[in-house]
Design a protein around this motif. Structure first.
Motif, PDB file in Angstrom:
ATOM      1  N   LYS A   1       0.846  -1.191   0.000  1.00 55.20           N
ATOM      2  CA  LYS A   1       0.000   0.000   0.000  1.00 55.20           C
ATOM      3  C   LYS A   1       0.886   1.248   0.000  1.00 55.20           C
ATOM      4  N   PRO A   2       0.730   2.141  -0.965  1.00 52.53           N
ATOM      5  CA  PRO A   2       1.552   3.362  -0.988  1.00 52.53           C
ATOM      6  C   PRO A   2       1.008   4.401  -0.022  1.00 52.53           C
ATOM      7  N   GLY A   3       1.906   5.178   0.555  1.00 53.52           N
ATOM      8  CA  GLY A   3       1.491   6.305   1.371  1.00 53.52           C
ATOM      9  C   GLY A   3       1.156   7.498   0.506  1.00 53.52           C
ATOM     10  N   ALA A   4       0.652   8.555   1.138  1.00 54.41           N
ATOM     11  CA  ALA A   4       0.251   9.758   0.405  1.00 54.41           C
ATOM     12  C   ALA A   4       1.418  10.369  -0.356  1.00 54.41           C
ATOM     13  N   GLU A   5       2.636  10.312   0.226  1.00 58.00           N
ATOM     14  CA  GLU A   5       3.797  10.915  -0.430  1.00 58.00           C
ATOM     15  C   GLU A   5       4.125  10.221  -1.751  1.00 58.00           C
ATOM     16  N   VAL A   6       3.963   8.902  -1.779  1.00 58.71           N
ATOM     17  CA  VAL A   6       4.217   8.151  -3.013  1.00 58.71           C
ATOM     18  C   VAL A   6       3.172   8.506  -4.067  1.00 58.71           C
ATOM     19  N   LEU A   7       1.920   8.588  -3.644  1.00 61.02           N
ATOM     20  CA  LEU A   7       0.856   8.971  -4.574  1.00 61.02           C
ATOM     21  C   LEU A   7       1.073  10.383  -5.108  1.00 61.02           C
ATOM     22  N   GLU A   8       1.547  11.275  -4.254  1.00 59.68           N
ATOM     23  CA  GLU A   8       1.863  12.627  -4.721  1.00 59.68           C
ATOM     24  C   GLU A   8       2.974  12.597  -5.756  1.00 59.68           C
ATOM     25  N   GLY A   9       3.920  11.657  -5.612  1.00 59.21           N
ATOM     26  CA  GLY A   9       4.974  11.500  -6.602  1.00 59.21           C
ATOM     27  C   GLY A   9       4.409  11.078  -7.948  1.00 59.21           C
ATOM     28  N   PHE A  10       3.479  10.127  -7.934  1.00 58.08           N
ATOM     29  CA  PHE A  10       2.825   9.726  -9.181  1.00 58.08           C
ATOM     30  C   PHE A  10       2.094  10.916  -9.803  1.00 58.08           C
ATOM     31  N   GLU A  11       1.454  11.723  -8.953  1.00 54.96           N
ATOM     32  CA  GLU A  11       0.719  12.882  -9.453  1.00 54.96           C
ATOM     33  C   GLU A  11       1.668  13.890 -10.097  1.00 54.96           C
ATOM     34  N   LYS A  12       2.818  14.126  -9.469  1.00 58.41           N
ATOM     35  CA  LYS A  12       3.816  15.032 -10.047  1.00 58.41           C
ATOM     36  C   LYS A  12       4.310  14.520 -11.394  1.00 58.41           C
ATOM     37  N   LEU A  13       4.610  13.229 -11.451  1.00 56.67           N
ATOM     38  CA  LEU A  13       5.094  12.645 -12.709  1.00 56.67           C
ATOM     39  C   LEU A  13       4.052  12.775 -13.807  1.00 56.67           C
ATOM     40  N   PHE A  14       2.795  12.508 -13.458  1.00 53.73           N
ATOM     41  CA  PHE A  14       1.760  12.579 -14.488  1.00 53.73           C
ATOM     42  C   PHE A  14       1.588  14.001 -15.000  1.00 53.73           C
ATOM     43  N   ARG A  15       1.701  14.976 -14.119  1.00 47.17           N
ATOM     44  CA  ARG A  15       1.615  16.382 -14.562  1.00 47.17           C
ATOM     45  C   ARG A  15       2.764  16.713 -15.517  1.00 47.17           C
ATOM     46  N   LEU A  16       3.940  16.136 -15.250  1.00 44.13           N
ATOM     47  CA  LEU A  16       5.092  16.391 -16.119  1.00 44.13           C
ATOM     48  C   LEU A  16       4.908  15.792 -17.509  1.00 44.13           C
ATOM     49  N   SER A  17       4.006  14.817 -17.644  1.00 41.75           N
ATOM     50  CA  SER A  17       3.849  14.134 -18.925  1.00 41.75           C
ATOM     51  C   SER A  17       3.330  15.043 -20.033  1.00 41.75           C
ATOM     52  N   SER A  18       2.879  16.245 -19.670  1.00 42.75           N
ATOM     53  CA  SER A  18       2.409  17.191 -20.697  1.00 42.75           C
ATOM     54  C   SER A  18       3.519  18.096 -21.204  1.00 42.75           C
ATOM     55  N   ASP A  19       4.726  17.946 -20.641  1.00 44.73           N
ATOM     56  CA  ASP A  19       5.846  18.820 -21.014  1.00 44.73           C
ATOM     57  C   ASP A  19       7.102  17.966 -21.131  1.00 44.73           C
ATOM     58  N   ALA A  20       7.484  17.619 -22.360  1.00 45.14           N
ATOM     59  CA  ALA A  20       8.591  16.693 -22.577  1.00 45.14           C
ATOM     60  C   ALA A  20       9.908  17.210 -22.002  1.00 45.14           C
ATOM     61  N   ARG A  21      10.163  18.497 -22.133  1.00 40.61           N
ATOM     62  CA  ARG A  21      11.425  19.043 -21.619  1.00 40.61           C
ATOM     63  C   ARG A  21      11.466  18.961 -20.098  1.00 40.61           C
ATOM     64  N   ALA A  22      10.382  19.376 -19.456  1.00 42.18           N
ATOM     65  CA  ALA A  22      10.329  19.304 -17.991  1.00 42.18           C
ATOM     66  C   ALA A  22      10.375  17.855 -17.528  1.00 42.18           C
ATOM     67  N   ALA A  23       9.717  16.966 -18.276  1.00 43.02           N
ATOM     68  CA  ALA A  23       9.688  15.551 -17.896  1.00 43.02           C
ATOM     69  C   ALA A  23      11.087  14.962 -17.876  1.00 43.02           C
ATOM     70  N   GLY A  24      11.868  15.262 -18.913  1.00 50.19           N
ATOM     71  CA  GLY A  24      13.221  14.716 -18.984  1.00 50.19           C
ATOM     72  C   GLY A  24      14.139  15.258 -17.908  1.00 50.19           C
ATOM     73  N   PHE A  25      13.937  16.525 -17.538  1.00 46.73           N
ATOM     74  CA  PHE A  25      14.818  17.164 -16.564  1.00 46.73           C
ATOM     75  C   PHE A  25      14.405  16.876 -15.122  1.00 46.73           C
ATOM     76  N   LEU A  26      13.103  16.974 -14.844  1.00 48.48           N
ATOM     77  CA  LEU A  26      12.617  16.863 -13.471  1.00 48.48           C
ATOM     78  C   LEU A  26      12.174  15.453 -13.088  1.00 48.48           C
ATOM     79  N   GLY A  27      11.814  14.646 -14.077  1.00 43.88           N
ATOM     80  CA  GLY A  27      11.280  13.322 -13.799  1.00 43.88           C
ATOM     81  C   GLY A  27      12.164  12.445 -12.920  1.00 43.88           C
ATOM     82  N   PRO A  28      13.478  12.326 -13.222  1.00 49.23           N
ATOM     83  CA  PRO A  28      14.336  11.472 -12.393  1.00 49.23           C
ATOM     84  C   PRO A  28      14.366  11.888 -10.931  1.00 49.23           C
ATOM     85  N   ALA A  29      14.312  13.191 -10.654  1.00 53.34           N
ATOM     86  CA  ALA A  29      14.321  13.658  -9.265  1.00 53.34           C
ATOM     87  C   ALA A  29      13.033  13.252  -8.548  1.00 53.34           C
ATOM     88  N   VAL A  30      11.909  13.323  -9.259  1.00 59.27           N
ATOM     89  CA  VAL A  30      10.637  12.907  -8.664  1.00 59.27           C
ATOM     90  C   VAL A  30      10.657  11.412  -8.378  1.00 59.27           C
TER      91      VAL A  30
END
Length: 309
Positions: A139-168
């Motif tokens: 079972k994931p905690g809220a912080e993990v789910l927030e990470g999925f949410e951040k990643l999904f938001r990045l999916s609309s911006d390829a440049r941001a996704a490539g740069f910020l995704g690994p940190a998330v």
């Protein structure tokens, strides 16, 4: 339900609403985040053979069933499925409908990434010795789910996704390790990789699935006795080394045949010396002889096998 559970449920609902707006009817779609995929099915699926890759998959809606060897694993809304090695499995979506589809997000995850986060964050994780299966549900905690949410938001911006995704992703791993199932997650992802030699043997078979081997050779590679190899390998993968190799061979054979290779060529390329033996084992796994199976897939009579999520 306590405040943490309530918060996690709210994030799960919010994330589901966002993903349902994503342009995918069914199947698997890789997003602009290189390691993030959206999975969706609008109806229950037939049993599918495939290979579960090292990953973390969170179910946002619906239910899925995996068969790993003789073990059945079910996971449903709010669960995550973590896999630490390439696992030949059978899987099917068992709860989905047009107005309530099965929806999941999957992040590719390697034991090395988990080890790096644990080491750099100096986390005190000391699991008891012993092996775990290479796949488990938590079972994931809220912080993990927030990470999925951040990643999904990045999916609309390829440049941001490539740069910020690994940190998330690293942040998500950190919270997984700090969560309720953190020690189990760490043990599942790392222990048999580092201590047992099973990970090394699995890697060798994957890279050389078309080559013959003896159990003695694998035992030497993994620095263990033959009996230990059998026990540990099956504990992690639910298969013997020979069964594991056979699954990889036959799944690659199916891919080659779908790409247009003939049966004789395919038989040799995946390591079989006898087309009769190849045909017999292919039918045993997939239910039909090779040519009939491929024709049935192309005519839409059965699902195209793909990597199992």
């Amino acid at each position: 339900m306590d405040n943490k559970q309530t918060h996690a449920t709210e994030i799960l609902g919010r994330l589901l609403a966002q993903v349902l707006r994503f342009p995918i009817a069914s199947g698997v779609l890789r997003t602009a985040v290189p390691f993030l995929e959206v999975l969706k099915e609008s109806s229950p699926t037939l049993l599918s053979h495939g290979v579960l890759k090292p990953s973390l998959c969170i179910v946002l809606q619906g239910r899925k069933r995996l068969q790993v060897g003789n073990k059945i694993i079910e996971y449903t809304t709010g669960d995550y499925l973590a896999a630490s090695v390439d696992m030949p499995v059978n899987g099917q979506v068992v709860e989905a409908a047009a107005d309530r589809p099965y929806v999941a997000l999957r992040v590719e995850l390697t034991p090395g990434e988990v080890a790096d986060v644990a080491s750099e964050a100096r986390l005190d994780l000391r699991p008891e010795p012993g092996l775990q299966p290479g796949v488990f549900v938590g079972k994931p905690g809220a912080e993990v789910l927030e990470g999925f949410e951040k990643l999904f938001r990045l999916s609309s911006d390829a440049r941001a996704a490539g740069f910020l995704g690994p940190a998330v992703k690293r942040e998500m791993i950190y919270w997984l390790l700090q969560g309720e199932d953190g020690t189990l997650f760490y043990k599942n992802m790392l222990l048999h990789q580092e201590a047992s030699g099973v990970g090394k043997v699995i890697g060798w078979i994957k890279a050389n699935f078309d080559s013959p081997f003896t159990i003695e050779q694998l035992a030497e590679l993994g620095n263990m006795s033959v009996s230990n190899l059998h026990h540990k390998f099956k504990e992690v993968t639910a298969l013997t080394p020979l069964q594991y190799q056979k699954r990889l061979r036959l799944q690659e054979a199916r891919r080659l045949l779908l790409d247009g290779a003939n049966v004789t060529e395919t038989t040799l390329r995946v390591g079989y010396q006898s087309s009769t033996q190849f045909g017999r084992e292919y039918k045993r796994l997939f239910g039909l002889p090779p040519l009939l199976d491929i024709r049935t897939i192309r005519e839409g009579g059965r699902p195209l096998e793909r990597e199992v999520e």
